[in-house]
Scaffold this motif. Structure first.
Motif, short mmCIF file in Angstrom:
data_model
loop_
_atom_site.label_atom_id
_atom_site.label_comp_id
_atom_site.label_asym_id
_atom_site.label_seq_id
_atom_site.Cartn_x
_atom_site.Cartn_y
_atom_site.Cartn_z
N GLY A 1 0.82 -1.20 0.00
CA GLY A 1 0.00 0.00 0.00
C GLY A 1 0.85 1.24 0.00
O GLY A 1 1.93 1.28 -0.57
N SER A 2 0.38 2.29 0.69
CA SER A 2 1.07 3.57 0.66
C SER A 2 2.32 3.57 1.51
O SER A 2 3.32 4.22 1.16
CB SER A 2 0.11 4.67 1.13
OG SER A 2 -0.35 4.40 2.45
N ASP A 3 2.32 2.86 2.64
CA ASP A 3 3.45 2.94 3.55
C ASP A 3 4.27 1.66 3.61
O ASP A 3 5.21 1.57 4.42
CB ASP A 3 2.97 3.31 4.96
CG ASP A 3 1.95 2.32 5.50
OD1 ASP A 3 1.56 1.41 4.75
OD2 ASP A 3 1.54 2.47 6.67
N GLU A 4 3.95 0.68 2.78
CA GLU A 4 4.74 -0.56 2.77
C GLU A 4 4.57 -1.26 1.43
O GLU A 4 3.58 -1.07 0.73
CB GLU A 4 4.35 -1.47 3.93
CG GLU A 4 2.85 -1.73 4.09
CD GLU A 4 2.30 -2.76 3.13
OE1 GLU A 4 3.08 -3.65 2.73
OE2 GLU A 4 1.12 -2.68 2.79
N GLU A 5 5.59 -2.07 1.10
CA GLU A 5 5.53 -2.89 -0.11
C GLU A 5 6.31 -4.16 0.13
O GLU A 5 7.37 -4.14 0.79
CB GLU A 5 6.12 -2.13 -1.30
CG GLU A 5 6.05 -2.89 -2.62
CD GLU A 5 6.40 -2.02 -3.81
OE1 GLU A 5 5.50 -1.24 -4.23
OE2 GLU A 5 7.54 -2.09 -4.28
N THR A 6 5.78 -5.27 -0.38
CA THR A 6 6.44 -6.56 -0.24
C THR A 6 6.66 -7.16 -1.62
O THR A 6 5.77 -7.11 -2.47
CB THR A 6 5.58 -7.53 0.61
OG1 THR A 6 5.43 -6.99 1.92
CG2 THR A 6 6.24 -8.90 0.71
N TRP A 7 7.85 -7.72 -1.82
CA TRP A 7 8.14 -8.52 -3.01
C TRP A 7 8.24 -9.97 -2.57
O TRP A 7 9.15 -10.32 -1.82
CB TRP A 7 9.45 -8.12 -3.67
CG TRP A 7 9.61 -6.69 -4.05
CD1 TRP A 7 8.68 -5.69 -3.98
CD2 TRP A 7 10.81 -6.10 -4.55
NE1 TRP A 7 9.21 -4.51 -4.41
CE2 TRP A 7 10.52 -4.73 -4.78
CE3 TRP A 7 12.08 -6.58 -4.85
CZ2 TRP A 7 11.48 -3.85 -5.27
CZ3 TRP A 7 13.04 -5.70 -5.34
CH2 TRP A 7 12.74 -4.35 -5.54
#
Length: 787
Positions: free
Chosen positions: A41-47
Motif C-alpha cells: 500500500g502507501s506505507d509498505e511494499e512486499t516482493w
C-alpha cells in the motif's frame, strides 16, 4: 509512438485504485529465472521473490525394487479377467513406491519496504502492471498530489529485479528494507554499507526430509541520489533521498558444476548498479517488447476499459458481453506470463505455479511441482500459436533430461527398452509412479509432456530441432510402448496397462450405480488417453523417420502397430468412452477430461473429419457441465473453452471463458483452484488456467493442423468485430485477421516455410502453395486480393 502503440499501451494494462492487501492482489513480474509478486500500500511494499530452481529434495534412485516383464504379465492377468480388485492389490504390493525426497518448489524470500513521511498522509494509491513494458508502477498521492512513485521490473538482460523509488519533492524518499527467508536456513549478512548479502537452502519437511534442497546466494543493493544509505540491525536504511535504486539478484547451485555459482547473484547486482536504472529499464523494455509486440489483439471496444481491473472482473458475471477488451487483456496476460516465466535460457520450465509461488501447495500434499496429467502441458498450450516459440525451449531441454532419467524406470519397473515417466516429476527428473496407484499409475504422463516437442516442430518446421531433439526423444518413447504394450486376449489389439485415466475412477460393467456395495476402481487396460497419445506418437515417429530417411525397420514396426491400436469408441450414453470398455463413471462430474486429448490438444477428432466422434465429445462435455457437483477448477474451464472451440461452438467456449475469468481468478487475474478440489485447503494459485485460457482464445480465432488453417472457427457473438495480428499456424505460417459483423473482412498469410495447406473460413476454402517469404492477402469469403 504510433496509433497502434497508443491503443496497445492504453488497453493492455492491469489497473487498481486500492492497495494490495496480500499476494492474491499482487502483480507478477519475472525474467525467466527470477520472479516476484509485488503487493502493498502507501506505507509498505512486499516482493514475494522466487527463483525457478529453488527446490527442496534431491536426486534419488528409484525406491521401487527391480521388476520386469514377468511381474508385468502377472499383474495384467487379473485386469484382463475383470478382477480389478486383485489387480490393484498386486499393483499396490509390487509397484507403489515410497515418497522419498521428492521435494517442491519454494518461495526464496520476501523483500519488505517500509516507508515513512511524517509530513503527509496518503489519500490515494494507484497500482498498475503494463503488459507491453513489463513494469509494475505504484503511485501514492496525498491531498491529490503525487507524493511517491515506485517502479519494479524483472530484467532479463541484466538478470536482476530492479526498482526505482522517486519522490515528488527533493529529499522525499525514505524507507527501511529487510529480507525475510521462508525457511529456517536463511541468513542475511551486511556488506559495504549499501548491500545485504544472503544465503539460504530450500528445505521443508512435507515433501522431503527437511535436510536436502538447493542452496542459494545473492544480494540486495540500494543506491541513493541525495540523502543517505546505511545498514543497521540487518536493515538497509535510506533517508532523505531524491531517488533510490534497489537491485536484487540471486543464484542457486542447481546442477552447478563448481562453486562459481555462489558469486553470480552479488556480481549481477553490482554490475546493474554501475549501469543505472535508466539503462536497465530501457534494455528491459526493448528485450520484453521484442517478444510481446509480435501479437496484437483487439476484440472490440469496451466502456469498462478505464475501470480498475478487479472491478471489471466482478462486473463480468452480470454483463459479460459488455467488456470484450477484458478477454483480450486476459489473452495478452497469458502471453506476458509466458515471457516472464519461460525464456529461451530459463534453467527450468514453468511449474504448477509458473515461476511464482503463493506458498499454499508447499504445505500440503499437492506440492508445487510438474504435474504431467494436464497441468504442465497446459502451461505450454498457447506458446506456439501465440508466437512465443523460444519459450518452449526450456521445456524441450527438460524433457530431454526426463527421457534420460526415464530409461532406468522403463528397465527397472517394466523390463522394457526406451523411456517412461508417470503422473508427475520434479526438478531432479523423477520418473517413477506416484505413491498411490489410484492416481500415480498414469503411464503416459511422460509421453504427454514430450508430445509438446511434436507441437514445436509442427509450428516451426525446424529440421534441426526435429533431428536433434524431437525425434530422438519421441523415438525412444515409441520404443518403450512397442515393448510395453500387449495384445488384448480377446481382440488382439495392442493396449497399455494397467494405467489410470487421470485421475478418474469407474465401475466395471454390471457393477454401476454407486451403491454401498459397489467399489470404484482406478486402473484398467488401455484407457482412451493412452491410446490417443500413442497413436499420435507412432504416426509422428513414422513420418519423421521417413522425412529424416532413417530407421526403416522401425517404420515398419510402427506401421504394423498403428493398425493394431484400438480406435476411439462411442459409449452407450452417447459419450466418448474414457476407457477401453464402457465402464460406468464413478464421478461423472470429475475435473479431468484426459480422454478428450484426441479433440484438444490433439487432432484425431474433428467435426469435419470424424463427425460421430465429435458429437460424442460434445456429449461428454455436456455430461460434465450439467452435473450439479461439477469440479469447476481453472484447468477444467480452460479445457471446456478450448474443446468447444475445436467443435466450432464459439458461444459455449465464450461462456466457459467468462466463468474462468469471472469466477476463478484472483483480483490480479491469476487463476486458482478452489478449496476441496483434490485436497486443496484454500484457494491456491495454479498457472494452467491463465495459459489454458489464453490458448482457448487463440483456438477461437485460429485453428491449424498440418496442411490445414481455419480462420475464425469459433467466433462468439460477443466479439462481432476485431483484429488480430502475429498469430502462428502449423506449417510455419503467420496469420493476421480482421472481421466485422462476425465475418472475416481480411486475412494475411505470411509463409515462413514451403508447403501446401487448405485455408478455410466458414464454408469457403482454398488450397495454398506456400513459398518462403511470400505474403498472401484475402478478403471476405477468402477471395484473393493479392499474393
Amino acid at each position: 509512438m504510433t496509433t497502434n502503440d497508443v491503443h496497445q499501451t492504453s488497453e493492455m494494462m492491469l489497473r487498481y485504485a486500492r492497495a494490495a492487501a496480500g499476494w492474491q492482489q499482487g502483480l507478477p513480474i519475472g525474467n525467466g529465472r527470477l520472479g516476484a509478486v509485488v503487493y502493498g500500500g502507501s506505507d509498505e511494499e512486499t516482493w514475494s521473490l522466487t527463483e525457478s530452481t529453488y527446490w527442496s529434495g534431491r536426486t534419488e534412485p528409484s525406491r521401487n525394487p527391480p521388476r520386469g516383464k514377468d511381474d508385468l504379465a502377472r499383474i495384467r492377468e487379473p485386469f484382463f479377467a475383470g478382477d480389478y480388485a486383485r489387480g490393484e492389490a498386486l499393483v499396490e504390493a509390487l509397484w507403489q513406491p515410497e515418497k522419498g525426497n521428492f521435494g517442491t518448489h519454494l518461495t526464496l524470500c520476501e523483500l519488505r519496504l517500509r516507508f515513512g513521511d511524517p509530513d503527509a498522509e496518503a489519500t490515494g494509491i494507484e497500482r498498475e502492471l503494463s503488459l507491453d513494458r513489463a513494469v509494475v508502477r505504484t503511485d501514492v498521492r496525498a491531498g491529490g498530489e503525487l507524493r511517491l512513485s515506485r517502479e519494479v521490473l524483472a530484467s532479463h538482460p541484466d538478470g536482476v529485479i530492479a526498482a526505482r523509488i522517486s519522490g515528488a519533492a527533493p529529499g522525499g524518499v525514505s524507507f527501511d528494507l529487510t529480507l525475510a527467508g521462508r525457511t529456517d536456513r536463511f541468513e542475511v549478512v551486511p556488506k559495504d554499507g549499501h548491500t545485504l548479502a544472503f544465503r539460504g537452502q530450500a528445505t521443508e519437511d512435507v515433501h522431503s526430509d527437511g535436510e536436502c534442497g538447493v542452496r542459494c546466494q545473492g544480494a540486495v543493493r540500494a543506491v541513493a541520489t541525495g540523502g543517505s544509505v546505511r545498514i543497521a540491525d540487518g536493515c538497509l536504511i535510506v533517508r532523505g533521498a531524491d531517488e533510490a535504486l534497489i537491485l536484487f539478484a540471486a543464484h542457486t547451485d542447481y546442477l552447478a558444476a563448481d562453486e562459481r555459482w555462489a558469486d553470480e547473484g552479488e556480481g549481477r547486482a553490482a554490475r546493474a548498479a554501475a549501469k543505472g536504472y535508466a539503462r536497465i529499464r530501457e534494455d528491459h523494455v526493448a528485450d520484453h517488447r521484442r517478444l510481446y509486440d509480435r501479437v496484437r489483439l483487439s476484440l472490440g471496444e469496451s466502456t469498462r476499459a478505464a475501470l480498475p481491473t478487479d472491478e471489471r472482473v466482478r462486473l463480468l458475471a452480470d454483463e459479460p458481453d459488455a467488456d470484450p477488451q477484458l478477454y483480450a487483456l486476459f489473452y495478452q496476460y497469458g502471453r506476458y506470463l509466458t515471457i516472464a516465466g519461460s525464456r529461451e535460457d530459463s534453467p527450468l520450465p514453468l511449474n504448477l505455479q509458473g515461476l511464482w509461488n503463493d506458498g499454499e501447495a508447499n504445505r500440503m500434499a499437492w506440492s508445487c511441482d510438474y504435474h504431467l496429467d494436464v497441468n504442465t502441458q497446459m502451461n505450454y498450450y498457447p506458446t506456439e500459436a501465440a508466437n512465443l516459440p523460444e519459450s518452449h525451449l526450456p521445456l524441450a531441454r527438460f524433457v530431454r533430461r526426463l527421457a534420460a532419467a526415464g530409461e532406468a524406470t522403463a528397465r527397472g519397473l517394466y523390463g522394457c527398452d526406451g523411456w517412461v515417466a508417470h503422473v508427475f516429476t520434479n526438478a531432479w527428473g523423477f520418473t517413477d509412479p506416484g505413491w498411490h496407484y489410484s492416481w500415480g499409475m498414469n503411464v503416459t504422463g511422460g509421453l504427454w509432456i514430450a508430445d509438446l516437442l511434436r507441437e514445436h516442430y509442427e509450428y516451426t518446421l525446424d529440421r534441426g530441432f526435429l533431428a536433434d531433439t524431437a525425434y530422438p526423444v519421441l523415438r525412444s518413447a515409441a520404443i518403450f510402448f512397442l515393448d510395453y504394450m500387449t495384445p488384448h486376449p480377446e481382440t488382439g489389439q495392442l493396449v497399455t496397462g494397467p494405467s489410470n485415466s487421470p485421475e478418474n475412477s469407474f465401475y466395471p460393467p454390471g457393477r454401476e450405480g454407486g451403491s454401498g456395495a459397489a467399489k470404484a476402481h482406478a486402473l484398467s487396460m488401455g484407457p482412451t488417453m493412452d491410446q490417443a497419445l500413442i497413436r499420435a506418437l507412432f504416426a509422428f515417429c513414422r513420418s519423421s523417420a521417413e522425412l529424416l530417411q532413417t530407421d526403416a525397420a522401425l517404420q515398419a514396426r510402427l506401421e504394423e502397430a498403428l493398425d493394431r491400436l484400438p480406435t476411439l469408441r462411442v459409449g452407450s450414453r452417447g459419450q466418448l468412452q474414457e476407457w477401453l470398455e464402457d465402464y460406468g463413471e464413478a464421478q461423472p462430474d470429475h475435473r479431468h477430461l484426459s480422454h478428450l486429448y484426441a479433440l484438444y490438444p490433439g487432432d484425431q477428432v474433428t467435426p469435419r473429419g470424424t463427425p460421430e466422434l465429435a458429437d460424442a465429445a460434445r456429449k461428454t462435455l455436456a455430461n460434465r457441465m450439467q452435473r450439479e457437483g461439477l469440479e469447476d477448477v481453472e484447468f477444467t474451464l480452460a479445457q471446456f473453452a478450448a474443446s468447444f472451440a475445436r467443435l466450432g461452438d464459439g458461444e459455449q467456449a465464450w461462456r466457459s471463458l467468462t466463468y474462468l475469468i469471472g469466477r476463478l481468478c484472483f483480483d490480479n487475474l491469476l487463476t486458482y483452484s478452489k478449496p476441496g478440489i483434490a485436497g486443496a485447503e484454500t484457494n491456491i494459485f495454479v498457472a494452467d488456467g491463465n495459459f489454458g485460457g489464453t490458448a482457448a482464445i487463440g483456438e477461437m480465432l485460429l485453428r491449424s493442423r498440418p496442411g490445414e488453417i481455419e480462420l475464425l472457427p469459433a467466433l462468439p457473438a460477443a466479439w462481432p468485430e476485431g483484429r488480430a495480428s502475429g498469430l502462428r499456424a502449423k506449417g510455419g505460417a503467420g496469420v493476421d485477421l480482421a472481421w466485422k459483423g462476425g465475418r472475416l473482412t481480411e486475412a494475411v498469410i505470411r509463409a515462413h516455410a514451403a508447403g501446401s495447406a487448405v485455408l478455410r473460413c466458414g464454408d469457403a476454402s482454398i488450397r495454398l502453395e506456400l513459398s518462403p517469404g511470400a505474403v498472401y492477402v484475402f478478403g471476405a469469403d477468402l477471395l484473393a486480393v493479392r499474393s
